[in-house]
Scaffold this motif. Structure first.
Motif, PDB file in Angstrom:
ATOM      1  N   UNK A 160      -4.304   2.769   7.214  1.00 18.80           N
ATOM      2  CA  UNK A 160      -2.704   3.766   6.066  1.00 18.80           C
ATOM      3  C   UNK A 160      -2.321   3.108   8.117  1.00 18.80           C
ATOM      4  N   UNK A 161      -2.292   3.546   9.167  1.00 18.09           N
ATOM      5  CA  UNK A 161      -1.599   2.616  10.306  1.00 18.09           C
ATOM      6  C   UNK A 161      -1.559   1.274  10.430  1.00 18.09           C
ATOM      7  N   UNK A 162      -2.946   0.831  10.048  1.00 16.92           N
ATOM      8  CA  UNK A 162      -3.015  -0.356  10.423  1.00 16.92           C
ATOM      9  C   UNK A 162      -2.260  -1.387   9.875  1.00 16.92           C
ATOM     10  N   UNK A 163      -1.536  -0.849   8.405  1.00 22.24           N
ATOM     11  CA  UNK A 163      -0.765  -1.959   7.203  1.00 22.24           C
ATOM     12  C   UNK A 163       0.683  -0.938   6.936  1.00 22.24           C
ATOM     13  N   UNK A 164       0.312   0.139   7.560  1.00 20.63           N
ATOM     14  CA  UNK A 164       1.675   0.381   7.173  1.00 20.63           C
ATOM     15  C   UNK A 164       2.020   1.221   6.131  1.00 20.63           C
ATOM     16  N   UNK A 165       1.597   2.219   5.832  1.00 22.69           N
ATOM     17  CA  UNK A 165       2.133   2.538   3.715  1.00 22.69           C
ATOM     18  C   UNK A 165       3.540   2.784   3.652  1.00 22.69           C
ATOM     19  N   UNK A 166       3.823   2.927   2.175  1.00 23.20           N
ATOM     20  CA  UNK A 166       5.209   3.433   1.335  1.00 23.20           C
ATOM     21  C   UNK A 166       4.737   4.823   1.916  1.00 23.20           C
ATOM     22  N   UNK A 167       5.883   5.722   1.625  1.00 22.23           N
ATOM     23  CA  UNK A 167       5.172   6.993   1.261  1.00 22.23           C
ATOM     24  C   UNK A 167       6.458   7.316   0.666  1.00 22.23           C
ATOM     25  N   UNK A 168       5.106   7.876  -0.721  1.00 22.15           N
ATOM     26  CA  UNK A 168       6.091   8.428  -1.451  1.00 22.15           C
ATOM     27  C   UNK A 168       5.996  10.644  -1.067  1.00 22.15           C
ATOM     28  N   UNK A 169       7.574  10.949  -1.558  1.00 22.16           N
ATOM     29  CA  UNK A 169       7.113  12.289  -1.546  1.00 22.16           C
ATOM     30  C   UNK A 169       7.191  13.397  -2.154  1.00 22.16           C
ATOM     31  N   UNK A 170       6.181  13.591  -3.157  1.00 19.44           N
ATOM     32  CA  UNK A 170       6.786  14.834  -4.405  1.00 19.44           C
ATOM     33  C   UNK A 170       7.078  16.204  -4.174  1.00 19.44           C
ATOM     34  N   UNK A 171       8.142  16.187  -4.487  1.00 20.89           N
ATOM     35  CA  UNK A 171       8.591  17.464  -4.402  1.00 20.89           C
ATOM     36  C   UNK A 171       9.187  18.242  -2.430  1.00 20.89           C
ATOM     37  N   UNK A 206       0.985  -1.043   0.090  1.00 23.92           N
ATOM     38  CA  UNK A 206       0.168   0.000  -0.231  1.00 23.92           C
ATOM     39  C   UNK A 206       0.997   1.154  -0.507  1.00 23.92           C
ATOM     40  N   UNK A 207       0.168   1.816  -0.753  1.00 29.17           N
ATOM     41  CA  UNK A 207       1.088   3.385  -1.075  1.00 29.17           C
ATOM     42  C   UNK A 207       0.832   4.637  -0.695  1.00 29.17           C
ATOM     43  N   UNK A 208       0.782   5.693   0.121  1.00 32.57           N
ATOM     44  CA  UNK A 208       0.292   6.457  -0.147  1.00 32.57           C
ATOM     45  C   UNK A 208       2.066   7.904  -1.040  1.00 32.57           C
ATOM     46  N   UNK A 233       2.585  14.483  11.121  1.00 36.54           N
ATOM     47  CA  UNK A 233       1.441  14.089  10.583  1.00 36.54           C
ATOM     48  C   UNK A 233       2.356  12.939   9.954  1.00 36.54           C
ATOM     49  N   UNK A 234       3.118  12.869   8.876  1.00 40.19           N
ATOM     50  CA  UNK A 234       3.956  11.651   8.194  1.00 40.19           C
ATOM     51  C   UNK A 234       3.699  10.697   9.437  1.00 40.19           C
ATOM     52  N   UNK A 235       3.805  11.007  10.704  1.00 43.58           N
ATOM     53  CA  UNK A 235       4.039   9.626  11.559  1.00 43.58           C
ATOM     54  C   UNK A 235       2.572   8.822  12.563  1.00 43.58           C
ATOM     55  N   UNK A 236       1.634  10.139  11.564  1.00 44.34           N
ATOM     56  CA  UNK A 236      -0.095   9.988  12.495  1.00 44.34           C
ATOM     57  C   UNK A 236      -0.249   8.844  11.583  1.00 44.34           C
TER      58      UNK A 236
END
Length: 432
Positions: free
Chosen positions: A244-255, A114-116, A267-270
């Motif tokens: 998201x917290x349940x499944x621990x996503x990968x975060x991609x952060x553009x710019x 899962x990716x955010x 916020x990201x820690x949430x």
């Protein structure tokens, strides 16, 4: 300085951009892009095997012959949090799609992650969602290949479509602006809001689930906002943030240079990410909240791979009318040259107007184009916060008439089009 007109760095569009029918072949990464992915693969593998992100980061820099830099976790402890410095035009979004595949294999140890995917503006959000949803698009093709076409791409407004059976059976990519998450008060925000569609995701959670303690509970504010009964107070909130917290996503952060504040870290820690991968051309390198740069691509590497089209010509003018007139002449000349090219190209001129309190507003600029320079109105599109005439248009379609785009902040917002060969700013630039 005076008003300027110049050529944009531009690549010829791919066949997929032109939306033509063709035998599908996966886009091959450029040399520097493959090296970036290889570096990520090595770093994440070491972070996983050694259970030590700091050591893995140190070794990754050593392997590249780079001087040592201190790794800073910003409260994320063992979660890998690194940045790729890629110049504009270097294919950051393409690399981000490949990074999802690499992270799933080398660190997350899941078949379907899962990716955010976080972007700084709605303009980039719309572009990214459209590209990732489009079968055959370079951003999508790697995902389809790696996950056997079991890919679900959603805009943040569509997350209630995620079903329990999608988890672990599809690679899920959700695209959102950072602003949708970055708030002190989460009430009223869809990401954190209670929604009954998420109930099936939490209905059968065992009491000993390892991530149960990190899930937010229903509060008095939720009861008032959604109209829940009092007996729901203190129970697990059925929200996307909790999913998201349940499944621990990968975060991609553009710019990612826009995402280096204490509020952003909180916020990201949430959402309790498993890993965070940033992409930007201008990373924050400060000693207080700078990014952990894992890989840096130079402009010379882009030039060597012919990702920058030369020459780049910059011309100053005494007044804005001359700058605009020269822009039209330049675009017309390029259009004639493009007729000789085997690939369809329709050169577009991007004109930057001043805000409403300026002299050369969007309306003034468009009127000058139509009335003084006799440009057909149907070849001009306005792209501002209030006028979104590019929405729904495929600029690469040969039937599309657009040759001029008038905007105010499009480049700042992340607007991108490889047909944009000429850029004109009517804002007076003061030297000194």
């Amino acid at each position: 300085m005076k008003p300027i007109a110049g050529g944009l760095n531009a690549m010829k569009p791919t066949e997929s951009e032109l939306n033509r029918t063709f035998e599908f072949t996966m886009l091959t990464l450029k040399g520097y892009q493959q090296r970036a992915i290889d570096t990520l693969d090595s770093f994440l593998s070491k972070a996983r095997d050694q259970q030590n992100v700091t050591d893995a980061y140190t070794e990754a820099l050593q392997d590249q012959g780079l001087p040592p830099l201190a790794y800073r976790d910003y409260g994320f402890a063992y979660v890998p949090y690194v940045c790729f410095r890629i110049p504009t035009g270097g294919g950051k979004t393409l690399l981000a799609s490949h990074a999802i595949v690499t992270a799933a294999k080398s660190y997350l140890d899941v078949d379907f992650p899962i990716t955010l995917w976080l972007v700084p503006s709605n303009t980039i959000r719309q572009q990214t969602v459209e590209a990732l949803k489009k079968s055959g698009h370079p951003y999508r093709e790697k995902l389809d290949f790696a996950f056997n076409h079991q890919v679900l791409v959603l805009d943040i407004d569509e997350v209630t479509q995620i079903r329990p059976q999608d988890i672990g059976q599809k690679a899920i990519v959700v695209v959102s602006t950072l602003a949708n998450l970055r708030v002190n008060d989460t009430s009223g925000r869809k990401v954190y809001a209670y929604h009954e569609n998420f109930e099936p995701h939490f209905a059968k959670l065992p009491a000993n689930h390892p991530h149960l303690g990190r899930l937010e509970k229903v509060s008095e504010a939720d009861i008032q906002e959604v109209g829940l009964s009092a007996h729901e107070l203190g129970k697990i909130k059925y929200s996307f943030a909790n999913l998201l917290a349940l499944h621990r996503p990968l975060l991609i952060v553009d710019e990612a240079h826009n995402a280096r504040t204490s509020l952003t870290f909180d916020t990201l820690q949430r959402v309790h990410p498993a890993a965070i991968i940033e992409f930007t051309a201008t990373p924050n390198t400060s000693s207080t909240n700078g990014s952990n740069i894992l890989y840096h691509v130079s402009a010379a590497e882009l030039k060597a791979e012919e990702m920058i089209k030369l020459p780049i010509i910059l011309t100053e003018h005494q007044n804005w009318q001359d700058a605009v007139r020269d822009t039209v002449i330049t675009r017309n000349k390029l259009a004639q040259d493009a007729l000789q090219d085997e690939t369809y190209i329709r050169p577009i001129a991007l004109l930057q107007a001043e805000a409403k309190n300026g002299e050369v507003t969007v309306d003034v600029l468009k009127t000058y184009l139509t009335d003084d320079l006799h440009i057909e109105a149907n070849t001009i599109a306005i792209a501002t916060g209030n006028q979104r005439e590019l929405d729904g248009l495929n600029l690469f379609d040969p039937a599309c008439p657009i040759e001029y785009i008038v905007t105010i902040e499009a480049l700042k917002e992340g607007w991108d089009c490889s047909f944009a060969y000429v850029f004109c700013s009517v804002k007076p630039k003061k030297s000194g």
